[in-house]
Design a protein around this motif. Structure first.
Motif, PDB file in Angstrom:
ATOM      1  N   UNK A  83       0.827  -1.219   0.000  1.00  0.00           N
ATOM      2  CA  UNK A  83       0.000   0.000   0.000  1.00  0.00           C
ATOM      3  C   UNK A  83       0.858   1.265   0.000  1.00  0.00           C
ATOM      4  N   UNK A  84       2.168   1.097   0.094  1.00  0.00           N
ATOM      5  CA  UNK A  84       3.053   2.236   0.135  1.00  0.00           C
ATOM      6  C   UNK A  84       3.117   2.893   1.488  1.00  0.00           C
ATOM      7  N   UNK A  85       2.713   2.204   2.527  1.00  0.00           N
ATOM      8  CA  UNK A  85       2.704   2.751   3.889  1.00  0.00           C
ATOM      9  C   UNK A  85       3.985   2.379   4.627  1.00  0.00           C
ATOM     10  N   UNK A  86       4.255   3.103   5.722  1.00  0.00           N
ATOM     11  CA  UNK A  86       5.464   2.892   6.515  1.00  0.00           C
ATOM     12  C   UNK A  86       5.329   1.613   7.353  1.00  0.00           C
ATOM     13  N   UNK A  87       6.272   0.678   7.200  1.00  0.00           N
ATOM     14  CA  UNK A  87       6.235  -0.591   7.933  1.00  0.00           C
ATOM     15  C   UNK A  87       7.354  -0.692   8.961  1.00  0.00           C
ATOM     16  N   UNK A  88       8.004   0.429   9.255  1.00  0.00           N
ATOM     17  CA  UNK A  88       9.188   0.388  10.125  1.00  0.00           C
ATOM     18  C   UNK A  88       8.870  -0.118  11.526  1.00  0.00           C
ATOM     19  N   UNK A  89       7.759   0.359  12.114  1.00  0.00           N
ATOM     20  CA  UNK A  89       7.442  -0.055  13.485  1.00  0.00           C
ATOM     21  C   UNK A  89       7.137  -1.546  13.570  1.00  0.00           C
ATOM     22  N   UNK A  90       6.462  -2.061  12.549  1.00  0.00           N
ATOM     23  CA  UNK A  90       6.154  -3.495  12.534  1.00  0.00           C
ATOM     24  C   UNK A  90       7.432  -4.302  12.340  1.00  0.00           C
ATOM     25  N   UNK A  91       8.319  -3.803  11.485  1.00  0.00           N
ATOM     26  CA  UNK A  91       9.592  -4.493  11.256  1.00  0.00           C
ATOM     27  C   UNK A  91      10.429  -4.512  12.528  1.00  0.00           C
ATOM     28  N   UNK A  92      10.341  -3.488  13.328  1.00  0.00           N
ATOM     29  CA  UNK A  92      11.066  -3.453  14.598  1.00  0.00           C
ATOM     30  C   UNK A  92      10.553  -4.527  15.542  1.00  0.00           C
ATOM     31  N   UNK A  93       9.226  -4.742  15.530  1.00  0.00           N
ATOM     32  CA  UNK A  93       8.655  -5.794  16.368  1.00  0.00           C
ATOM     33  C   UNK A  93       9.159  -7.172  15.925  1.00  0.00           C
ATOM     34  N   UNK A  94       9.238  -7.381  14.610  1.00  0.00           N
ATOM     35  CA  UNK A  94       9.724  -8.664  14.087  1.00  0.00           C
ATOM     36  C   UNK A  94      11.170  -8.897  14.509  1.00  0.00           C
ATOM     37  N   UNK A  95      11.958  -7.820  14.458  1.00  0.00           N
ATOM     38  CA  UNK A  95      13.362  -7.927  14.876  1.00  0.00           C
ATOM     39  C   UNK A  95      13.468  -8.314  16.348  1.00  0.00           C
ATOM     40  N   UNK A  96      12.606  -7.702  17.176  1.00  0.00           N
ATOM     41  CA  UNK A  96      12.612  -8.032  18.601  1.00  0.00           C
ATOM     42  C   UNK A  96      12.205  -9.482  18.828  1.00  0.00           C
ATOM     43  N   UNK A  97      11.203  -9.948  18.081  1.00  0.00           N
ATOM     44  CA  UNK A  97      10.773 -11.336  18.220  1.00  0.00           C
ATOM     45  C   UNK A  97      11.890 -12.294  17.821  1.00  0.00           C
ATOM     46  N   UNK A  98      12.652 -11.916  16.785  1.00  0.00           N
ATOM     47  CA  UNK A  98      13.748 -12.777  16.335  1.00  0.00           C
ATOM     48  C   UNK A  98      14.790 -12.938  17.433  1.00  0.00           C
ATOM     49  N   UNK A  99      15.090 -11.858  18.130  1.00  0.00           N
ATOM     50  CA  UNK A  99      16.072 -11.929  19.213  1.00  0.00           C
ATOM     51  C   UNK A  99      15.596 -12.866  20.315  1.00  0.00           C
ATOM     52  N   UNK A 100      14.296 -12.771  20.654  1.00  0.00           N
ATOM     53  CA  UNK A 100      13.769 -13.650  21.692  1.00  0.00           C
ATOM     54  C   UNK A 100      13.712 -15.096  21.201  1.00  0.00           C
ATOM     55  N   UNK A 101      13.377 -15.276  19.918  1.00  0.00           N
ATOM     56  CA  UNK A 101      13.377 -16.634  19.351  1.00  0.00           C
ATOM     57  C   UNK A 101      14.760 -17.254  19.416  1.00  0.00           C
ATOM     58  N   UNK A 102      15.771 -16.479  19.085  1.00  0.00           N
ATOM     59  CA  UNK A 102      17.140 -16.982  19.149  1.00  0.00           C
ATOM     60  C   UNK A 102      17.496 -17.368  20.587  1.00  0.00           C
ATOM     61  N   UNK A 103      17.052 -16.548  21.537  1.00  0.00           N
ATOM     62  CA  UNK A 103      17.318 -16.852  22.941  1.00  0.00           C
ATOM     63  C   UNK A 103      16.623 -18.141  23.365  1.00  0.00           C
ATOM     64  N   UNK A 104      15.389 -18.342  22.916  1.00  0.00           N
ATOM     65  CA  UNK A 104      14.662 -19.578  23.229  1.00  0.00           C
ATOM     66  C   UNK A 104      15.362 -20.790  22.630  1.00  0.00           C
ATOM     67  N   UNK A 105      15.866 -20.645  21.407  1.00  0.00           N
ATOM     68  CA  UNK A 105      16.540 -21.763  20.743  1.00  0.00           C
ATOM     69  C   UNK A 105      17.792 -22.170  21.500  1.00  0.00           C
ATOM     70  N   UNK A 106      18.533 -21.139  21.985  1.00  0.00           N
ATOM     71  CA  UNK A 106      19.743 -21.431  22.749  1.00  0.00           C
ATOM     72  C   UNK A 106      19.392 -22.152  24.042  1.00  0.00           C
ATOM     73  N   UNK A 107      18.367 -21.686  24.726  1.00  0.00           N
ATOM     74  CA  UNK A 107      17.978 -22.308  25.996  1.00  0.00           C
ATOM     75  C   UNK A 107      17.449 -23.714  25.771  1.00  0.00           C
ATOM     76  N   UNK A 108      16.688 -23.924  24.706  1.00  0.00           N
ATOM     77  CA  UNK A 108      16.169 -25.272  24.417  1.00  0.00           C
ATOM     78  C   UNK A 108      17.310 -26.251  24.173  1.00  0.00           C
ATOM     79  N   UNK A 109      18.358 -25.793  23.509  1.00  0.00           N
ATOM     80  CA  UNK A 109      19.504 -26.675  23.263  1.00  0.00           C
ATOM     81  C   UNK A 109      20.205 -27.024  24.572  1.00  0.00           C
ATOM     82  N   UNK A 110      20.320 -26.034  25.468  1.00  0.00           N
ATOM     83  CA  UNK A 110      20.928 -26.297  26.766  1.00  0.00           C
ATOM     84  C   UNK A 110      20.096 -27.313  27.544  1.00  0.00           C
ATOM     85  N   UNK A 111      18.779 -27.134  27.532  1.00  0.00           N
ATOM     86  CA  UNK A 111      17.885 -28.067  28.228  1.00  0.00           C
ATOM     87  C   UNK A 111      18.036 -29.471  27.657  1.00  0.00           C
ATOM     88  N   UNK A 112      18.102 -29.570  26.318  1.00  0.00           N
ATOM     89  CA  UNK A 112      18.250 -30.878  25.669  1.00  0.00           C
ATOM     90  C   UNK A 112      19.542 -31.556  26.105  1.00  0.00           C
TER      91      UNK A 112
END
Length: 458
Positions: A83-112
């Motif tokens: 639509x030609x609209x600004x998606x920066x704020x949504x992209x920032x949320x995705x970036x934050x989720x990725x960081x938490x996902x990476x943290x979860x993956x690291x912890x899951x491997x430690x648990x395993x």
């Protein structure tokens, strides 16, 4: 020949020896079955397992939530850009989720990894047909055989006072003092016709197992790496029973480069299947090998110090079968018969014992022991142990077959002695001794002995 491989996945131990799904679904039942085993084998830190499992569930749920949110937001980004609209704020949320996902993956491997370390010390679960018991007194006699009376027969009595294998064997070339001089206690030297008789026994056993029972003869390394010993269950729990060849690896190598002398050729033979997937049609796989075996006999000091019953180095002809899960208990009965056949052909009285829950080995779910008659001790002594491990070892080794439906499933592994060569020599010396100190050569061995019919003291 080794069957055509369908795949060899990258080596990674990502399964517990026990079925992790069974532990998750019915932990109380697993604990009850483990408690039937002899302490300290029945080792499971239930509280630690439950804590790790609870955290795993929490991390897994959060991971799935984050993945769903990321997918939803990613679609929104696409729509906003279209639509030609600004998606920066949504992209920032995705970036934050990725960081938490990476943290979860690291912890899951430690648990395993922590879960794996916890479960590596847990023994196999006894089969429902195994009798309960706390030790060898709980074992059940299944059948007995003697060369004179056949099934159910008792050993024949001697008309003279029998000697043990030490007194019979020393005039024939059995030398414990020289073994001690060369290496230390519980090592033995054999010379002359006695050494040839020992070799004849091994060759005879191999010929029977290959020609009559369909096993493929193998030559294997006598030194294996730590991965192989983890695969069959000797590591990490029973490291003190092993002889390390270069514990810790060579200079500059990782810890997992450690090498060990084999405690039995079960280790290399079973590890043929490590990280392998074979077609279902190629099962069963049946292997045999004659090798020396090296054991520190930790915890056995003071037991069987006289003679060849308990040595640090001894020879054994091993049988290993890799089978479809539906066939493993039929294979267990067949393999027990394959070991019995050796004793019957040699004319040695024996009995078959079904081991109770408290006397089975670490990786076994059901075990038969064959015990040969030793007249000087006036008792039966173990000469072979035949075990079904079900998928216990296969999970550690990632040993699988591709079913007719295209699904990768764990094989079942079995192993057994066919037989322990030194203990068979002991039995021959004692059961075939004569009053004059000579020893008759069993008929089936005479061809291997160049026609020799009797061993006579020098």
């Amino acid at each position: 020949m080794w069957p055509q491989r369908l795949g060899a996945p990258p080596h990674k131990y990502n399964q517990a020896m026990l079925d992790i799904n069974l532990l998750r679904k019915d932990l109380p039942s697993v604990v009850t079955r483990l408690q039937a085993r002899k302490s300290p084998q029945a080792f499971l830190n239930v509280e630690a397992f439950q804590a790790l499992e609870a955290e795993r569930k929490t991390q897994q749920i959060r991971t799935e939530e984050l993945q769903n949110l990321r997918n939803t937001l990613s679609k929104q980004i696409g729509q906003l850009k279209a639509k030609g609209e600004d998606a920066a704020s949504v992209m920032a949320q995705v970036t934050a989720f990725k960081a938490e996902l990476d943290s979860c993956a690291v912890r899951l491997e430690v648990i395993q990894n922590e879960m794996q370390s916890l479960l590596l010390a847990v023994p196999n679960l006894p089969h429902e047909s195994v009798p309960p018991g706390t030790g060898e007194d709980g074992n059940v006699e299944v059948r007995k055989w003697s060369p004179v009376e056949g099934p159910g027969g008792e050993p024949s009595a001697f008309a003279f006072k029998v000697k043990d294998h030490v007194d019979v064997g020393q005039p024939l070339g059995l030398d414990f003092e020289l073994g001690t001089k060369l290496t230390g206690s519980r090592f033995t030297v054999m010379q002359g016709p006695l050494a040839r008789l020992h070799r004849a026994l091994a060759a005879f056993m191999l010929d029977v197992q290959t020609a009559e029972h369909g096993y493929t003869e193998c030559y294997v390394p006598y030194i294996v790496n730590a991965d192989s010993l983890r695969g069959t269950g000797q590591l990490p729990k029973f490291e003190e029973d092993l002889f390390a060849a270069n514990k810790g690896g060579q200079e500059g190598e990782a810890e997992n480069a450690a090498l060990y002398l084999i405690p039995t050729s079960e280790v290399p033979l079973t590890n043929f299947m490590r990280d392998e997937i074979v077609p279902e049609a190629k099962l069963p796989l049946k292997f045999t090998a004659h090798t020396p075996c090296f054991r520190s006999e930790a915890g056995s000091y003071g037991r069987d110090t006289r003679g060849m019953i308990r040595q640090h180095q001894f020879d054994k002809v091993e049988m290993v079968q890799i089978v479809h899960p539906d066939q493993s208990y039929d294979a267990l009965e067949a393999m027990t018969g394959h070991a019995e056949a050796i004793l019957q052909k040699l004319g040695l009285p024996y009995r078959v014992m079904l081991l109770c829950t408290g006397d089975m080995g670490f990786g076994a779910t059901k075990t038969y022991d064959l015990e040969v008659w030793l007249p000087a001790q006036n008792t039966y002594r173990e000469i072979s142990s035949v075990s079904n491990c079900e998928a216990f070892q296969a999970r550690r080794m990632q040993a699988r077959f591709k079913s007719a439906q295209g699904k990768n499933e764990f094989v079942h592994t079995l192993n057994g002695s066919g037989l322990a060569v030194g203990r068979t020599l002991v039995a021959v010396l004692e059961n075939y001794q004569r009053e004059d100190g000579s020893v008759a050569v069993p008929a089936v061995l005479q061809l291997y002995m160049g026609g020799m019919t009797v061993l006579t003291p020098a």
